[in-house]
Scaffold this motif. Structure first.
Motif, mmCIF file in Angstrom:
data_model
loop_
_atom_site.group_PDB
_atom_site.id
_atom_site.type_symbol
_atom_site.label_atom_id
_atom_site.label_comp_id
_atom_site.label_asym_id
_atom_site.label_seq_id
_atom_site.Cartn_x
_atom_site.Cartn_y
_atom_site.Cartn_z
ATOM 1 N N GLU A 57 0.829 -1.205 0.000
ATOM 2 C CA GLU A 57 0.000 0.000 0.000
ATOM 3 C C GLU A 57 0.868 1.261 0.000
ATOM 4 O O GLU A 57 0.541 2.240 -0.675
ATOM 5 C CB GLU A 57 -0.963 0.000 1.190
ATOM 6 C CG GLU A 57 -1.962 -1.140 1.169
ATOM 7 C CD GLU A 57 -2.847 -1.174 -0.071
ATOM 8 O OE1 GLU A 57 -3.076 -0.121 -0.701
ATOM 9 O OE2 GLU A 57 -3.318 -2.278 -0.426
ATOM 10 N N LYS A 92 -2.169 10.119 5.692
ATOM 11 C CA LYS A 92 -3.626 10.049 5.500
ATOM 12 C C LYS A 92 -4.008 9.077 4.385
ATOM 13 O O LYS A 92 -4.984 8.341 4.507
ATOM 14 C CB LYS A 92 -4.184 11.441 5.241
ATOM 15 C CG LYS A 92 -4.128 12.298 6.490
ATOM 16 C CD LYS A 92 -4.787 13.639 6.308
ATOM 17 C CE LYS A 92 -4.808 14.354 7.641
ATOM 18 N NZ LYS A 92 -5.649 15.536 7.630
ATOM 19 N N GLU A 93 -3.234 9.080 3.317
ATOM 20 C CA GLU A 93 -3.538 8.179 2.203
ATOM 21 C C GLU A 93 -3.286 6.721 2.607
ATOM 22 O O GLU A 93 -4.064 5.832 2.280
ATOM 23 C CB GLU A 93 -2.705 8.570 0.982
ATOM 24 C CG GLU A 93 -3.068 7.829 -0.264
ATOM 25 C CD GLU A 93 -4.490 8.066 -0.755
ATOM 26 O OE1 GLU A 93 -4.986 7.194 -1.513
ATOM 27 O OE2 GLU A 93 -5.129 9.075 -0.395
ATOM 28 N N GLU A 95 -3.378 5.528 5.683
ATOM 29 C CA GLU A 95 -4.429 5.202 6.660
ATOM 30 C C GLU A 95 -5.709 4.776 5.938
ATOM 31 O O GLU A 95 -6.365 3.817 6.334
ATOM 32 C CB GLU A 95 -4.705 6.411 7.564
ATOM 33 C CG GLU A 95 -5.781 6.185 8.595
ATOM 34 C CD GLU A 95 -5.340 5.360 9.778
ATOM 35 O OE1 GLU A 95 -6.223 4.768 10.430
ATOM 36 O OE2 GLU A 95 -4.130 5.281 10.058
ATOM 37 N N ARG A 96 -6.052 5.478 4.871
ATOM 38 C CA ARG A 96 -7.249 5.158 4.095
ATOM 39 C C ARG A 96 -7.126 3.778 3.449
ATOM 40 O O ARG A 96 -8.088 3.017 3.389
ATOM 41 C CB ARG A 96 -7.453 6.236 3.030
ATOM 42 C CG ARG A 96 -8.736 6.119 2.258
ATOM 43 C CD ARG A 96 -8.860 7.211 1.205
ATOM 44 N NE ARG A 96 -7.913 7.074 0.110
ATOM 45 C CZ ARG A 96 -8.019 6.194 -0.875
ATOM 46 N NH1 ARG A 96 -9.016 5.333 -0.883
ATOM 47 N NH2 ARG A 96 -7.135 6.145 -1.840
ATOM 48 N N ARG A 97 -5.924 3.428 3.014
ATOM 49 C CA ARG A 97 -5.706 2.159 2.304
ATOM 50 C C ARG A 97 -5.548 0.974 3.258
ATOM 51 O O ARG A 97 -5.925 -0.135 2.924
ATOM 52 C CB ARG A 97 -4.465 2.271 1.424
ATOM 53 C CG ARG A 97 -4.643 3.215 0.264
ATOM 54 C CD ARG A 97 -3.309 3.473 -0.413
ATOM 55 N NE ARG A 97 -3.439 4.345 -1.539
ATOM 56 C CZ ARG A 97 -3.532 3.938 -2.799
ATOM 57 N NH1 ARG A 97 -3.501 2.660 -3.086
ATOM 58 N NH2 ARG A 97 -3.642 4.803 -3.775
ATOM 59 N N ASN A 99 -7.036 -0.070 6.047
ATOM 60 C CA ASN A 99 -8.212 0.141 6.866
ATOM 61 C C ASN A 99 -8.518 -1.122 7.665
ATOM 62 O O ASN A 99 -9.341 -1.931 7.274
ATOM 63 C CB ASN A 99 -9.385 0.544 5.964
ATOM 64 C CG ASN A 99 -10.598 0.956 6.743
ATOM 65 O OD1 ASN A 99 -10.542 1.147 7.948
ATOM 66 N ND2 ASN A 99 -11.710 1.077 6.062
ATOM 67 N N ASP A 101 -9.389 -2.542 11.636
ATOM 68 C CA ASP A 101 -9.790 -2.141 12.986
ATOM 69 C C ASP A 101 -8.641 -2.319 13.970
ATOM 70 O O ASP A 101 -7.958 -3.341 13.974
ATOM 71 C CB ASP A 101 -10.988 -2.976 13.463
ATOM 72 C CG ASP A 101 -12.288 -2.559 12.787
ATOM 73 O OD1 ASP A 101 -12.371 -1.410 12.317
ATOM 74 O OD2 ASP A 101 -13.207 -3.393 12.726
ATOM 75 N N LYS A 104 -3.607 1.802 13.237
ATOM 76 C CA LYS A 104 -3.603 3.128 12.635
ATOM 77 C C LYS A 104 -2.188 3.528 12.243
ATOM 78 O O LYS A 104 -1.207 3.031 12.807
ATOM 79 C CB LYS A 104 -4.199 4.162 13.584
ATOM 80 C CG LYS A 104 -3.330 4.464 14.796
ATOM 81 C CD LYS A 104 -3.920 5.598 15.606
ATOM 82 C CE LYS A 104 -2.852 6.175 16.530
ATOM 83 N NZ LYS A 104 -3.178 7.473 17.034
#
Length: 123
Positions: A57, A92-93, A95-97, A99, A101, A104
């Motif tokens: 990622e 941020k990018e 973190e979005r990829r 994903n 639970d 982070k």
């Protein structure tokens, strides 16, 4: 708490305004990036997350920056292509990829030289 670190590199050009005379000229860096992923629980295999997933990622995120003139990218149309904003974009990018639970992206450092970096720390 567990934390994993993955590093990568990319080359790109940028110019910054109102920072300093040298920075206002078009110039490039060979950035070194450190990404930290954090979580409290290990999976059944005893790991927080497979390094391979993070690397895959991260590579996709870095490909959006590598060998580019950063000022021309849409992601920097409203914010300067500074090391600070580069670190924040990557965090941020990614973190979005990634994903998952309980996991982070905790921080990202973007080194523009061997003795200068900016770190974005996620809240």
């Amino acid at each position: 708490m567990f934390e994993l670190k993955v590093t990568t590199r990319f080359a790109a050009a940028h110019k910054l305004t109102m920072v300093g005379k040298q920075c206002e000229n078009l110039h490039g860096h060979n950035w070194h990036v450190e990404v930290y992923v954090q979580g409290e629980k290990l999976d059944k295999g005893g790991v927080l997350m497979d390094f391979g997933i993070i690397k895959k990622e991260l590579k996709e995120v870095i490909n959006t920056l590598d060998h580019k003139y950063l000022n021309e990218l849409e992601i920097f149309s409203e914010a300067p292509a500074s090391s600070e904003h580069i670190a924040m974009y990557i965090a941020k990018e990614l973190e979005r990829r990634v994903n998952v639970d309980g996991i982070k992206v905790s921080r990202v450092s973007a080194w523009e030289s061997e003795n200068s970096c900016a770190t974005y720390i996620a809240d």
